[in-house]
Design an enzyme around this catalytic site. Sequence first.
Site, short mmCIF file in Angstrom:
data_model
loop_
_atom_site.label_atom_id
_atom_site.label_comp_id
_atom_site.label_asym_id
_atom_site.label_seq_id
_atom_site.Cartn_x
_atom_site.Cartn_y
_atom_site.Cartn_z
N ILE A 143 59.84 29.03 97.77
CA ILE A 143 58.80 28.47 96.91
C ILE A 143 57.65 29.46 96.83
O ILE A 143 57.11 29.89 97.86
CB ILE A 143 58.30 27.11 97.44
CG1 ILE A 143 59.48 26.17 97.71
CG2 ILE A 143 57.32 26.50 96.45
CD1 ILE A 143 60.38 25.89 96.52
N LYS A 144 57.28 29.84 95.61
CA LYS A 144 56.20 30.81 95.41
C LYS A 144 54.84 30.11 95.39
O LYS A 144 54.63 29.18 94.61
CB LYS A 144 56.41 31.59 94.11
CG LYS A 144 57.60 32.52 94.14
CD LYS A 144 57.81 33.25 92.83
CE LYS A 144 56.89 34.42 92.67
NZ LYS A 144 57.23 35.24 91.48
N ILE A 145 53.95 30.57 96.25
CA ILE A 145 52.60 30.04 96.34
C ILE A 145 51.63 31.21 96.19
O ILE A 145 51.76 32.22 96.89
CB ILE A 145 52.36 29.34 97.70
CG1 ILE A 145 53.29 28.13 97.83
CG2 ILE A 145 50.90 28.92 97.85
CD1 ILE A 145 53.23 27.43 99.18
#
Length: 372
Positions: A143-145
């Site tokens: 998951i890209k944050i």
Amino acid sequence: MSLSQLSAAGVSVWLDDLSRERIESGNLQELIDTREVVGITTNPTIFAQALRNGAAYETQVRELAAAGTGAVSERDVDEAVFAITTRDVAAAAEVFAPLYESTQGKDGRVSIEVDPRLAHDTEGTVAAAKRLWETIGKPNVMIKIPATEAGLPAITEVIAAGISVNVTLVFSLQRYRAVVEAYLAGLERAQEAGIDLSAIRSVASIFVSRVDTEVDKRLEALGTEQALQLRGKAGIANSVLAYQIYQELFSSARWDVLQLAGAHPQRPLWASTGVKNPDYPDTMYVTGLVAPNTVNTMPEATLEAFADHGTVEGDVVSGRGDEADAVLDALAAQGIDYAEVAEVLEREGLEKFDASWAELLQTVRGQLEQAR
């Protein structure tokens, strides 16, 4: 041959592009088989382009449209985008599953970004990340944050929940250090909760060419011979110093405790490696950033250019800290404000993702309305 040498030097080759057409046509598998591609990243811009140009989404859009009645609401559009993008990522994760298994989870990774409108909302980012993770349901997803001030505690929270994270939009060295600290804090909390640390993976996406684009613009405005000689040097120098921080923090006593518990280091990922200035070699952000235990996520044009004429000269990053410091000192002597450059790039990066997301929402809304 060049790409296999790159892999042998410890660089994982990830593709910075995903579409349903690429998956369903077999092109993604072909790149895995012939181009050493062992992972893939997406972002709002990539999804917007895929939706706008791809006919592969028509059937799903019609199904989503048929599930509702009346005028298309904002919630309808948001849910449709979520359904479309998570389906692509889940399908890509299946394609990469054998690589995920053969590399014991190091590669075979597919990254998907949380809604960029949440970049300054810690709780919203955490909730969105958990929903993406649970919905896709594939262990090889990341998951890209974004590495905003609000993103840092979200990274810790999401890692603490046992979710693998790709931290994106990292520009400054100060922020990169904070990103690693957020990762370590998340691992410590996960350990306290009894979560298997060996199942958690992370990368920190350090942007390269955008740094040169912004710094070069300022150097050209100065126009002196000294200033112009510094063009094209800031991006790699910044990355070299980031790698030095990586080596420092992942050889600390704090890290040793986590590593004994099964944790993996958060690898530096070189992002924005497509060359934007045609005067520069088209493989400079690959050739100039070869180092062990890193990732280079490339647009397809850069991937093909490196396959054709890229060169690998071993580790060209480790031990170059003094040289990189000298570049940043020279830039400071020209009046280039490093902190301001990083702030501008983060703000512009978020604005670009917001604009792409708005374009994506508008495209899907139009397709839903037409189908309905």
